[in-house]
Design an enzyme around this catalytic site. Structure first.
Site, PDB file in Angstrom:
ATOM      1  N   PHE A 101      77.759  68.132  35.890  1.00 17.80           N
ATOM      2  CA  PHE A 101      78.196  67.811  34.522  1.00 17.80           C
ATOM      3  C   PHE A 101      76.948  67.716  33.651  1.00 17.80           C
ATOM      4  O   PHE A 101      76.076  66.876  33.900  1.00 17.80           O
ATOM      5  CB  PHE A 101      78.922  66.463  34.587  1.00 17.80           C
ATOM      6  CG  PHE A 101      79.387  65.870  33.293  1.00 17.80           C
ATOM      7  CD1 PHE A 101      80.632  66.192  32.773  1.00 17.80           C
ATOM      8  CD2 PHE A 101      78.607  64.928  32.619  1.00 17.80           C
ATOM      9  CE1 PHE A 101      81.090  65.601  31.590  1.00 17.80           C
ATOM     10  CE2 PHE A 101      79.054  64.334  31.449  1.00 17.80           C
ATOM     11  CZ  PHE A 101      80.302  64.680  30.935  1.00 17.80           C
ATOM     12  N   ASN A 103      76.205  50.018  30.213  1.00 18.45           N
ATOM     13  CA  ASN A 103      77.093  48.869  30.047  1.00 18.45           C
ATOM     14  C   ASN A 103      76.996  48.282  28.643  1.00 18.45           C
ATOM     15  O   ASN A 103      77.977  47.754  28.123  1.00 18.45           O
ATOM     16  CB  ASN A 103      76.776  47.815  31.113  1.00 18.45           C
ATOM     17  CG  ASN A 103      77.257  48.259  32.486  1.00 18.45           C
ATOM     18  OD1 ASN A 103      77.660  49.410  32.662  1.00 18.45           O
ATOM     19  ND2 ASN A 103      77.233  47.355  33.448  1.00 18.45           N
ATOM     20  N   GLU A 130      70.434  65.205  27.326  1.00 17.92           N
ATOM     21  CA  GLU A 130      69.253  66.012  26.971  1.00 17.92           C
ATOM     22  C   GLU A 130      68.093  65.069  26.687  1.00 17.92           C
ATOM     23  O   GLU A 130      68.297  63.863  26.498  1.00 17.92           O
ATOM     24  CB  GLU A 130      69.554  66.851  25.728  1.00 17.92           C
ATOM     25  CG  GLU A 130      70.695  67.831  25.952  1.00 17.92           C
ATOM     26  CD  GLU A 130      71.004  68.658  24.713  1.00 17.92           C
ATOM     27  OE1 GLU A 130      70.313  68.506  23.674  1.00 17.92           O
ATOM     28  OE2 GLU A 130      71.954  69.461  24.800  1.00 17.92           O
ATOM     29  N   PRO A 131      66.870  65.609  26.595  1.00 23.13           N
ATOM     30  CA  PRO A 131      65.724  64.713  26.370  1.00 23.13           C
ATOM     31  C   PRO A 131      65.911  63.795  25.165  1.00 23.13           C
ATOM     32  O   PRO A 131      65.560  62.621  25.220  1.00 23.13           O
ATOM     33  CB  PRO A 131      64.548  65.677  26.155  1.00 23.13           C
ATOM     34  CG  PRO A 131      64.942  66.916  26.888  1.00 23.13           C
ATOM     35  CD  PRO A 131      66.440  67.014  26.781  1.00 23.13           C
ATOM     36  N   SER A 147      72.561  58.214  25.181  1.00 19.16           N
ATOM     37  CA  SER A 147      73.771  57.532  24.742  1.00 19.16           C
ATOM     38  C   SER A 147      74.396  58.237  23.547  1.00 19.16           C
ATOM     39  O   SER A 147      75.614  58.301  23.410  1.00 19.16           O
ATOM     40  CB  SER A 147      73.435  56.093  24.345  1.00 19.16           C
ATOM     41  OG  SER A 147      72.914  55.391  25.437  1.00 19.16           O
ATOM     42  N   PHE A 157      74.248  54.853  33.970  1.00 17.73           N
ATOM     43  CA  PHE A 157      74.876  56.154  33.668  1.00 17.73           C
ATOM     44  C   PHE A 157      76.379  56.051  33.436  1.00 17.73           C
ATOM     45  O   PHE A 157      76.960  54.990  33.567  1.00 17.73           O
ATOM     46  CB  PHE A 157      74.485  57.246  34.667  1.00 17.73           C
ATOM     47  CG  PHE A 157      74.857  57.048  36.115  1.00 17.73           C
ATOM     48  CD1 PHE A 157      75.795  56.130  36.513  1.00 17.73           C
ATOM     49  CD2 PHE A 157      74.254  57.833  37.094  1.00 17.73           C
ATOM     50  CE1 PHE A 157      76.127  55.987  37.835  1.00 17.73           C
ATOM     51  CE2 PHE A 157      74.583  57.695  38.429  1.00 17.73           C
ATOM     52  CZ  PHE A 157      75.519  56.769  38.789  1.00 17.73           C
ATOM     53  N   GLU A 158      76.943  57.176  33.035  1.00 13.71           N
ATOM     54  CA  GLU A 158      78.363  57.273  32.657  1.00 13.71           C
ATOM     55  C   GLU A 158      78.748  56.197  31.641  1.00 13.71           C
ATOM     56  O   GLU A 158      79.791  55.577  31.729  1.00 13.71           O
ATOM     57  CB  GLU A 158      79.249  57.236  33.897  1.00 13.71           C
ATOM     58  CG  GLU A 158      78.973  58.442  34.792  1.00 13.71           C
ATOM     59  CD  GLU A 158      80.072  58.733  35.767  1.00 13.71           C
ATOM     60  OE1 GLU A 158      81.226  58.369  35.520  1.00 13.71           O
ATOM     61  OE2 GLU A 158      79.748  59.348  36.798  1.00 13.71           O
TER      62      GLU A 158
END
Ligand SMILES: Cc1cc2nc3c(=O)[nH]c(=O)nc-3n(C[C@H](O)[C@H](O)[C@H](O)COP(=O)(O)OP(=O)(O)OC[C@H]3O[C@@H](n4cnc5c(N)ncnc54)[C@H](O)[C@@H]3O)c2cc1C
Length: 660
Positions: free
Chosen positions: A220, A471, A224-225, A229, A467-468
């Site tokens: 997925f 929090n 990118e650099p 977020s 990630f994803e």
């Protein structure tokens, strides 16, 4: 083909960180892919939802009609959405979901044994960690088991599991090896989930069979650099060719799980799209299925990481890749929605995997505490250790309950579970961190040793809070999403006030509710009849906390209006309350079911539930009190000023106490 062999009929087919004594001193955690964009998106929506001032001149009767219709239309079944309005919607939380029919349960049961056996006997997590890759025999074994296509429909070569069945299996993976978990998760939970959710029949038929067997690995590609977020700020571009048959896609992505080993990529890129309203061309995100075989796709070396070392993380470069136009996933310009849906859909899996991790870690802590003697006594007899163990068990109970509540809701066809899924991700990642940290503490020096196998888990776990959806950003997402819904309700009320006679019934009810809340009286909400009678007291605590929460949400909306978006100190605390409240209701539901069914562990679960609810209620009350107080304003002002000074100074401001 172990898992695929057994076939299923096609028809089937800070709160945490706000724990008391033992955890005090642990810093409360305060945006991933959903992150800033979500906060931005939800911020603006929430802000717009707050107190629409432009209804004055409209025909009152039409307005009243509309209000009633809107009120009916927007009624949400989500418990989390409703709690922000000070309301309780029980349909998604009571009774605790039991979504597996007999055949599904039996099928799953047949998979659990072999899957556990594989992880106990074949996979070697320490070796994977040391090798910084998943051993070949494990990869081959997993492919043979069908573990790469757990939710791919059986007719496309997968195991065809429901979300709940999937959760149960990833729990086993999480218990044994989070590095393997990320390899499998990056492939199916995010890598090709877009094809499952948004793919057209041709795309599904073309790609899913080879992905299900693991012949092709998926990744997925969003980050990118300069865009973490803030996913909407990606710079990768895809420009449609003049002939219209392909897109020219260029850009680079960083930290892509499976990036170095994947053949199929879900790639997010900006495409010029004509704005229907203005006719202007605007860059919008579109999702693409990109094959490495298209050419122009390369990757960097595996990243050296703190944890989940067994999983491959790499930069992926796309240089003038010719992507056929039929590889657009979903709608052109609809890529942001694709990305958010993929992530929302996968969050319960993280909660399930981490509940497995906690279970494994708790076992190790128990084993040590039950056998280690100090000061003439087994250490589990000491209160300090007992409190840790009890809290670890509670955190696990809440996480496990959340994972299966969310997966169960999804399997029952719920469409509104985004807040709940975000809560489960935050809760699970923070709970697993704390449980593992305390396991190391219970094990003393032994816990710090590599051989004990817990330090690896601790390293592996750290990324789950990042990630994803970090929090922090997910907390903003939860709070702003909640404010948006509460704001809509308030807006309806405001409209109703324009025609008090036409909306007399509704207004009388709302006015009475507010007067009662203000007087500290109950507003008539109840969980009685839903919770088991033995847990009525906890039910009452939950109801009281929800009433107070709804009241403070409204106060904050009225106080800050649209500016609530910028009040992150407030938003964080609101999200913490929301997490605690959802956790309360989830454990109430599960423990009630166990008591009702006379389960052997029912009394134990009752204690877990009672303890959780009592402490969570206290935290929510404290937070609300703080938010309403003048102290909070000063505290937030101080925090802002301290941070600004530290940033300006390039580090701490106060001089060394020794003067040099
Ligand atoms: C091991 C690993 C695997 C990964 N796998 C993938 C993958 O497979 N695919 C993929 O696309 N990406 C992947 N990522 C990227 C990951 O999703 C990002 O790291 C994450 O989105 C956060 O972005 P960032 O690191 O750039 O942090 P930033 O967005 O720069 O955030 C830094 C800090 O600032 C906070 N912050 C940012 N904006 C705000 C705001 N508006 N308000 C308050 N706080 C804010 C964040 O919460 C965070 O604490 C992976 C990363 C790692 C480390």
């Amino acid at each position: 083909m172990l898992l695929r062999k057994v076939t299923q009929s096609p028809a089937i087919c800070s709160s945490v960180l706000r724990l008391q004594p033992a955890f005090t001193g642990v810093q409360r955690q305060t945006g991933a892919l959903v992150a800033a964009q979500n906060s931005r998106l939800y911020s603006s929506q929430a802000a717009e939802a707050v107190l629409d001032k432009n209804v004055a001149g409209r025909d009152a009767a039409t307005t009243a009609e509309k209000v009633e219709k809107t009120a009916l239309n927007v009624e949400s079944k989500s418990f989390a959405v409703n709690m922000f309005k000070g309301q309780i919607s029980t349909s998604q939380v009571f009774p605790f979901p039991s979504v597996l029919n007999e055949e599904q349960a039996q099928f799953l049961n047949e998979l659990v044994g072999p899957c556990s056996k594989f992880f106990e006997e074949v996979n070697d997590p320490m070796k994977n960690d040391a090798l910084e890759m998943v051993e070949e025999r494990t990869m081959e074994g997993l492919k043979e088991m069908g573990a790469f296509g757990l939710q791919v429909p059986a007719d496309l070569g997968g195991v065809g599991l429901t979300n709940t069945q999937y959760a149960r299996l990833v729990e086993i993976v999480g218990m044994h090896d989070l590095g393997v978990g990320i390899t499998l998760g990056a492939h199916q939970s995010i890598g090709f989930k877009g094809i499952l959710l948004f793919g057209n029949p041709q795309q599904k038929e073309k790609y899913l069979p080879k992905l299900a067997t693991g012949e092709n690995i998926a990744a997925f590609c969003l980050t990118e650099p300069a865009s973490g977020s803030d996913a909407a700020s990606i710079k990768t571009t895809a420009v449609r060719s003049p002939c219209g048959q392909y897109y020219d896609l260029s850009g680079s992505k960083i930290w892509i799980s499976n990036g170095g080993i994947a053949e199929i990529f879900t790639v997010f890129a900006k495409t010029p799209v004509k704005d229907e309203k203005t006719g202007e061309m605007k860059d919008k995100i579109t999702a693409f299925i990109v094959e490495r075989s298209f050419g122009g796709v390369t990757h960097g070396p595996p990243e050296k990481k703190m944890g989940i070392k067994a999983s491959n993380t790499a930069e992926v470069y796309f240089e003038n890749v010719r992507v056929p136009a039929d590889c657009v996933l979903g709608e052109v310009g609809g890529g942001f929605k694709v990305a958010m849906n993929i992530l929302n859909n996968g969050r319960f899996g993280m909660a399930a995997a981490l509940s497995g991790t906690m279970k494994g870690v708790i076992r190790k802590a128990v084993d040590h505490a039950a056998n280690r003697t100090q000061f003439g006594n087994k250490i589990h007899n000491y209160g300090a250790i007992q409190e840790k163990m009890a809290r670890m068990a509670m955190l696990h109970y809440v996480t496990e309950s959340m994972a299966y509540m969310v997966s169960g809701n999804m399997d029952s066809g719920a469409t509104e579970f985004q807040i709940e899924a975000a809560i489960s991700k935050i809760f699970a990642s923070e709970a697993a961190w704390m449980v593992t940290d305390e396991c190391i503490q219970i094990m003393g020096g032994m816990g710090f040793m590599k051989d004990a196998g817990v330090e690896r888990v601790m390293r592996d776990l750290r990324i789950f809070r990042i990630f994803e959806g970090t929090n922090d950003i997910l907390r903003l997402f939860i709070a702003l999403n909640g404010f948006q819904n509460a704001g809509n309700q308030l807006k309806s009320l405001q409209k109703a006030l324009k025609n008090p006679f036409g909306n007399a019934g509704m207004l009388a009810g709302e006015i009475t509710k507010r007067a009662k809340r203000k007087a500290g009286m109950g507003t008539g909400l109840t969980l009685q009849g839903m919770v088991h009678p033995e847990l009525n007291h906890c039910g009452e605590l939950t109801v009281k906390a929800i009433e107070q929460f709804g009241a403070v949400i409204e106060e904050l909306l009225l106080k800050h209006g649209k500016r609530i978006i910028d009040e992150q100190f407030v938003l964080k605390r609101v999200a913490d309350c929301a997490i605690d409240l959802y956790a309360m209701v989830v454990v109430l539901s599960r423990a009630s079911r166990s008591l009702g069914q006379g389960h052997p562990s029912a009394q134990h679960e009752k204690m877990l539930c009672e303890t959780w609810c009592t402490e969570a209620h206290e935290r929510v009350v404290q937070d609300i009190k703080f938010l309403r107080s003048g102290t909070s304003k000063q505290t937030f002002k101080n925090l802002r000023a301290i941070s600004a000074a530290v940033v300006e100074n390039g580090g701490v401001v106060s001089p060394h106490p020794l003067g040099f």
